[in-house]
Scaffold this motif. Structure first.
Motif, short mmCIF file in Angstrom:
data_model
loop_
_atom_site.label_atom_id
_atom_site.label_comp_id
_atom_site.label_asym_id
_atom_site.label_seq_id
_atom_site.Cartn_x
_atom_site.Cartn_y
_atom_site.Cartn_z
N GLU A 105 -19.18 -1.76 1.83
CA GLU A 105 -18.66 -2.85 1.00
C GLU A 105 -19.58 -4.04 1.23
OE1 GLU A 105 -16.17 -2.48 -0.93
OE2 GLU A 105 -14.89 -0.93 -0.01
N LYS B 299 0.82 -1.20 0.00
CA LYS B 299 0.00 0.00 0.00
C LYS B 299 0.86 1.26 0.00
CE LYS B 299 -1.68 1.88 3.83
NZ LYS B 299 -2.76 2.10 4.73
N THR C 290 -11.98 -2.04 6.40
CA THR C 290 -12.84 -2.92 5.60
C THR C 290 -13.91 -3.55 6.48
OG1 THR C 290 -10.93 -3.34 4.21
CG2 THR C 290 -12.82 -4.80 3.95
N1 LIG Z 1 -11.37 -1.03 -2.68
C1 LIG Z 1 -10.26 -1.79 -2.49
N2 LIG Z 1 -9.74 -2.46 -3.55
C2 LIG Z 1 -8.66 -3.23 -3.39
N3 LIG Z 1 -8.01 -3.41 -2.24
C3 LIG Z 1 -8.49 -2.78 -1.14
C4 LIG Z 1 -9.62 -1.92 -1.23
N4 LIG Z 1 -9.88 -1.42 0.01
C5 LIG Z 1 -8.92 -1.93 0.81
N5 LIG Z 1 -8.09 -2.76 0.13
C6 LIG Z 1 -6.95 -3.50 0.68
O1 LIG Z 1 -7.41 -4.22 1.77
C7 LIG Z 1 -6.44 -4.25 2.80
C8 LIG Z 1 -7.06 -3.81 4.10
O2 LIG Z 1 -7.45 -2.45 3.99
P1 LIG Z 1 -8.08 -1.62 5.18
O3 LIG Z 1 -8.35 -0.26 4.67
O4 LIG Z 1 -9.22 -2.37 5.75
O5 LIG Z 1 -6.88 -1.60 6.23
P2 LIG Z 1 -6.83 -0.86 7.62
O6 LIG Z 1 -6.65 -1.93 8.62
O7 LIG Z 1 -8.00 0.04 7.79
O8 LIG Z 1 -5.49 -0.04 7.47
P3 LIG Z 1 -5.15 1.45 7.93
O9 LIG Z 1 -4.78 1.40 9.35
O10 LIG Z 1 -3.98 1.80 7.07
O11 LIG Z 1 -6.36 2.30 7.65
C9 LIG Z 1 -5.29 -3.37 2.36
O12 LIG Z 1 -4.26 -4.23 1.90
C10 LIG Z 1 -5.87 -2.58 1.22
O13 LIG Z 1 -4.88 -2.33 0.25
#
Ligand SMILES: Nc1ncnc2c1ncn2[C@@H]1O[C@H](COP(=O)(O)OP(=O)(O)OP(=O)(O)O)[C@@H](O)[C@H]1O
Ligand SMILES: Nc1ncnc2c1ncn2[C@@H]1O[C@H](COP(=O)(O)OP(=O)(O)OP(=O)(O)O)[C@@H](O)[C@H]1O
Ligand SMILES: [Mg+2]
Ligand SMILES: [Mg+2]
Lengths: 251, 258, 228, 238, 258
Positions: free
Chosen positions: E57, A235, E48
């Motif tokens: 989602e 990312k 997510t």
């Molecule tokens: N729309 C999308 N399309 C493709 N990959 C996605 C999408 N949204 C999230 N991801 C991937 O899913 C994974 C989890 O993302 P997420 O945003 O849930 O992480 P997070 O735990 O909230 O991280 P952060 O603390 O950086 O916000 C990541 O590897 C991200 O690249």
């Protein structure tokens, strides 16, 4: 629909297309050469200096290209001193008049485009350049201009297309360009629909060619704005920039 | 410790924006190998101080000496204060490398191009040598594998390390860091602080604006707390953190939540 | 200073015509632009394709060529339809052809402007709308559209200025706008430069006044936007 | 079929003295007067529709008007698309040169010279057909534009209708440095049978009406009156 | 503590983007008055998870129950999973108010307009009542004086508080916070956490994605640590922080430097 008329006149169209291409390429080169200093001076902080290029840009962007071309073609003939001077060799020819009008016009648009792009250079990047001891000129040459040119690339693509479209005006002042060729075909055979449709088709092809060329140029120059293409990237990649707003320009 | 030379001296610096006086007379001495942590709440003038030191902002009054050399100022006919000698400023800036909070990497250049740019075009180092130097500093900050990436394709921590490499490649006499970790997530913070800590251990002279108390306490040789444009408290970390004299600083330490 | 030999009224009559053509074609272009933008963002592939063809062809062919084509071709088309429906002759006057062509051309440009404006609305704001339980309709009309106007305004202004200048082309299909009349006057008095300069200045007044007006509107619509 | 109580007539307006625009935008000239006379004769109400020469025939085919009265020569090529009345006047075409330029009308003399003609006219066809490879043909949308460029020195020669050129150019201030050169041309291959009124092929009845009207005004003296207003010779015979 | 009703139940939630499985079967129960802190490193799937809960989602598999009511899903002819009843989703969303990391305030509306928008147009509350309610929640988050400001004219902390007010005005059964403080500077962090802490003390049910360990420890009733799309550790804060079972979680805690 009378396709045969068009087929018979293909050589005429090709000749016209060649004149069109010449006109467009030459005026773009001249225009660009004029635009860089224009943009540089227009970004000057000294108001009195910046006023002149801005006034130039304002005039050429604020009036129709058709009127500019008429001013240069029909208008210059009003002045006897000009007709008696050596310059008349140039202004006598419709071709040169059109070229001058187009070049002055595109210089104004390109200059404004560059000026805007220069003004948009991320402030932090300029500041970093200052913080590393770069002089004014080094900053302009190494950081500001390369970055501005890249940002201006998509709108310059539009400008090239508009120059192509604008060049059709050459057909109005006796030049046999693509549009002029279509007018001759129409005049000889009274087939307005077919003759102009064919011209439109050829213009469309040229436009698509330009779009394609710029797409390749952007692939090359805009690598830093796109997400990396490689597999398995982690990312932190930058979101793809949305397509530039379509900037239109007048004739 | 032998009394080392004075790398940077700031005397009674003043700076106003419009009618607001942001710096109200700041003085500061950094000797060689000093790591000075600058603390202070938001808006207290920390960034402005760093920016005045290398003249990204022109101070209204006060002097800056770099290795004993005074940066000479003069007054224009329009009553604006400006550097007397632009060359001197450019030379001074090439010796005080700044690392920005927002990284400010040049976005149209790869990491390697970013790192060789200033050495080549400011210090006039030949390309081959600049590249060699760049590769070695990139290895130092563990960014060698990413040298052909564009900034936009790097994570925040990687961008910050690239910015540090860019500064290091100038072989600066002194480094100025403006909140080098505040844009990063907790794991990246650790990563970047490790690099800065390494530089400190090498004995580099550094000014670091930071919100990381642990870092200020463990790494720096001097701590300075700014409040409303004035030095409210300063001294060596042990003394400052354990026996703060200023009430406001005690409140600040308490307010940092942990 | 400027000796106009009594041709001023003729030029001013042309100016009025220029403004009429410009305003009417703008109205048509806005309508087509909104339809086009909706089409381009619609779920149906066929509709999207149609809109894509429209904008590509218009953007690929010079205005002048299109105008000539519509002036003649449009009449032939109207005649064909008229014959089939048993109408009497319906005239496509140069005025109508000018307005239709310019409206048609700038409809395509405004399609892109409006579409870009809609796409520039922050995804997060739209998502927030959904997250609070708004229906898709509500999100579109209460969040997307008002936010879009702001994003589309600069492009819109630009298009209007270009459109105003494009009206000069109607002189080529024989409409007596100010450029045409300037040519007449310039020819008769042997002072073409004087008359074309006059027309250029009139265009500057037209674009200058619009510019001021549009900036005022932009300022009103950009409350809540921080300028760098 | 229509009763032809109302007729729309296409005219040009940039071809003095046959048709021209005054400063206040009124149409005047020989063609215009003839058109009015014919309409009066036919008892029809006429509206004049001004049209650039380039689009004259296409606009007729698109039914923007019912007839063209614009000094249009009756040629074989045009007859493929439209119907013509008999001629209503005929004059030869001639070259004109700048006084003192010494240009002679021959293949060698014309070599590389800029010759101005109105696009899509018989003169355009003539020069393209007879001298096309030798000369630099400049085609103009209207005859007036050609005169302007000739006056300012962008052209070496003009080729046009002798009468139109005499009255519309040589006798004016613009043309005072110019003179006729070479013979008059009436070559039927290019110049056809004089100037006629063009009408859509589907309106044969209108052609007949016009023919009758032309005969009538020639018989009752109206034609001669108009002739005398513009010329001191008979343009009908040429 | 009496066994209160289950406000939210998530059963075995799965979500992939393309070939990457981001959530690999997450289950979670939040009773009324629970404050659940969700921890995890960047990319572990925290956002997510929140976004799947209110269907921004669409999860690939798994169930979500809100107050015992199952959000019914169905499969289209094109093999896409979609909600069976859009009305049900809209109703559910109006009860689970989300506060975004990037605030996502509607930029063309003032703070007050932002706050009354959803109550008026989703819950159909009459305007006068919506305004009254809005003013009271704005007072709660100390934003009343700024009610006629546009979001762009507010500081980050003020925007975040406005976003919280917007959520509160829906009188939601439950609030979802996605890293409510990560875009803020240290002093603003304190300010916003104070507001959330206040809400927790009122007994609101909340899910909070956060990087603030102190907050997670002091305020929440449950802590959940996500790692690579799975629940690596969960339990009450005292137990989780003092005797972490998972090695990865221990490492995460150590990595946060303090
Ligand atoms: N729309 C999308 N399309 C493709 N990959 C996605 C999408 N949204 C999230 N991801 C991937 O899913 C994974 C989890 O993302 P997420 O945003 O849930 O992480 P997070 O735990 O909230 O991280 P952060 O603390 O950086 O916000 C990541 O590897 C991200 O690249
Ligand atoms: N260019 C400027 N024009 C006007 N005011 C400014 C300018 N730069 C800074 N200020 C003001 O000066 C004060 C000090 O700003 P400075 O950026 O030095 O604070 P800081 O201590 O770095 O804060 P932070 O921790 O938020 O970065 C602030 O009140 C700020 O609003
Ligand atoms: Mg700062
Ligand atoms: Mg997240």
């Amino acid at each position: 629909m009378d396709v045969n008329v068009i087929l018979e006149n293909i050589p005429l169209y090709i000749e016209g297309m060649w004149v069109t291409v010449q006109l467009v390429v030459l005026s773009l080169i001249l225009g660009l050469a004029l635009a860089v200093p224009l943009a540089l001076v227009a970004t000057s902080r000294r108001r009195f200096i910046a006023f002149w290029p801005r006034a130039y840009i304002y005039f050429f962007r604020g009036t129709p290209l058709l009127v500019q071309m008429f001013m240069i073609y029909h208008g210059t003939a009003q002045f006897d001193w000009l007709k008696d001077s050596a310059l008349w060799v140039v202004f006598k020819e419709a071709y040169w008049c059109a070229l001058i009008a187009f070049a002055l016009n595109t210089a104004a648009y390109t200059g404004e485009m560059l000026r805007g792009a220069i003004a948009q250079t991320p402030f932090g990047e300029v500041e970093a350049a200052r913080a590393y001891g770069m002089s004014r000129w080094t900053r302009f040459r190494r950081i500001i201009l390369p970055s501005a040119c890249r940002r201006a690339l998509p709108s310059y693509g539009n400008e090239v297309i508009f120059m192509l479209h604008g060049s059709a005006l050459a057909g109005v002042i006796t030049i046999v360009d693509l549009f002029g060729a279509a007018k001759i075909v129409n005049a000889r055979h009274f087939v307005p629909f077919e003759s102009f449709m064919a011209a439109g088709f050829f213009y469309l092809c040229l436009t698509l060619l330009i779009v394609w060329i710029f797409r390749i140029a952007e692939t090359h120059w805009h690598a830093y704005m796109r997400p990396r293409e490689e597999e398995g990237e982690e990312k932190g990649s930058f979101p793809a920039r949305s397509a530039p707003a379509y900037a239109a320009k007048g004739l | 410790m032998s009394a080392s030379a004075e790398a940077l001296v700031v005397e009674d610096l003043h700076k106003s924006f419009g009618s607001v006086e942001v710096l109200k007379g700041i003085s500061l001495v950094a000797r060689e190998h000093d790591v000075v942590s600058i603390l202070g709440s938001s808006g207290s003038g920390k960034s402005t101080l760093l920016r005045c030191i290398n003249l990204l902002e022109i101070p209204d009054a006060g002097n800056v000496y770099v290795h004993g050399e005074l940066i000479r100022m003069t007054t224009t006919s329009g009553a604006a204060r400006v550097p007397e000698d632009k060359r001197q400023v450019e030379r001074m800036r090439s010796r005080l490398a700044m690392v920005f909070q927002q990284f400010n990497l040049w976005s149209h250049m790869t990491v390697l191009q970013n790192v060789i740019e200033a050495p080549m075009h400011v210090l006039k180092v030949p390309r081959a040598e600049a590249v060699e130097r760049a590769e070695s500093v990139l290895q130092r900050v563990d960014m060698y594998e990413r040298k052909d990436y564009y900034p936009a394709h790097l994570s925040g921590g990687q961008q910050q390390r690239a910015a540090i490499a860019r500064a290091l490649a100038m072989e600066p006499a002194m480094m100025l860091f403006d909140e080098p970790t505040s844009a990063l997530d907790p794991e990246l913070v650790g990563e970047v602080l490790k690099v800065i800590r390494g530089l400190a251990e090498e004995g580099r002279t550094m000014l670091v604006v930071t919100h990381e108390m642990a870092f200020a306490r463990d790494v720096s040789t001097k701590v300075m707390f700014l409040h409303e444009g004035q030095v409210e408290e300063d001294g060596v970390p042990a003394q400052v953190f354990d026996e703060p004299k200023s009430a406001r600083f005690r409140q600040f330490l308490a307010g940092t939540l942990r | 200073m400027l000796d106009l030999h009594g041709y001023l009224p003729l030029i001013l009559k042309g100016t009025l015509l220029t403004v009429e053509v410009a305003v009417l074609s703008l109205l048509m272009a806005i309508l087509l632009g909104l339809i086009g933008a909706a089409a381009k963002l619609s779920g149906s592939r066929g509709v999207r394709l149609l809109a894509q063809v429209y904008t590509t062809v218009i953007r690929g062919v010079p205005d002048l060529v299109l105008m000539t084509l519509i002036y003649f071709g449009g009449q032939i088309l109207v005649n064909d339809i008229g014959d089939r429906l048993g109408w009497d002759y319906v005239d496509v006057s140069p005025f109508a052809a000018g307005v239709l062509t310019i409206g048609f051309i700038f409809g395509a440009y405004l399609t892109e402007t409006f579409r870009g404006g809609i796409m520039a609305v922050s995804r997060g704001e739209i998502e927030a709308g959904h997250a609070y339980g708004m229906t898709p309709r509500q999100v579109f009309f209460r969040i997307t559209m008002p936010a879009m106007v702001r994003h589309a305004l600069p492009g819109f202004s630009n298009n209007w200025l270009v459109l105003a200048k494009t009206t000069a082309l109607v002189s080529v299909i024989g409409l007596h706008d100010m450029v045409y009349n300037a040519g007449q006057a310039g020819g008769a008095t042997r002072q073409p430069f004087t008359f074309y300069l006059l027309v250029a200045l009139l265009f500057l007044v037209l674009t200058g006044v619009s510019d001021i007006g549009l900036r005022w509107v932009e300022r009103r619509y950009s409350v809540g936007v921080r300028k760098a | 079929a229509r009763d032809w109580q109302v007729i729309r007539i296409g005219v040009e307006g940039a071809y003095p003295p046959f048709s021209a625009l005054t400063a206040d935008g009124k149409l005047v000239g020989f063609d215009i007067d003839i058109a009015h006379a014919l309409c009066a004769e036919m008892g029809a109400e006429c509206t004049m529709v001004q049209q650039d020469w380039d689009g004259m025939i296409p606009a007729l085919l698109a039914r923007k008007y019912d007839a063209i009265i614009a000094s249009m020569a009756i040629t074989a090529e045009r007859k493929k698309k439209v119907a013509f009345t008999g001629k209503y006047y005929q004059v030869p075409a001639r070259f004109a040169r700048r006084k003192g330029s010494g240009i002679e009308i021959s293949e060698a003399g014309l070599q590389g010279k800029a010759v101005g003609v109105q696009r899509a006219t018989t003169h355009d066809n003539f020069i393209s057909g007879e001298f096309g490879s030798d000369v630099d043909i400049k085609r103009y949308a209207s005859q007036d534009e050609a005169y302007l460029d000739a006056a300012v020195g962008r052209l070496d020669l003009l080729l046009a209708d002798s009468v139109a050129m005499q009255e519309g150019f040589l006798d004016t201030d613009n043309g005072k440095d110019w003179e006729f050169v070479g013979p008059g041309y009436t070559d039927v291959k290019y110049y056809g049978d004089g100037a006629g009124i063009a009408v859509s092929k589907s309106n044969q009845d209108l052609v007949d009406r016009f023919n009758k009207a032309i005969e009538a005004i020639r018989a009752n003296g109206t034609y001669q009156k108009i002739n005398a207003k513009y010329f001191d010779f008979d343009v009908f015979a040429g």
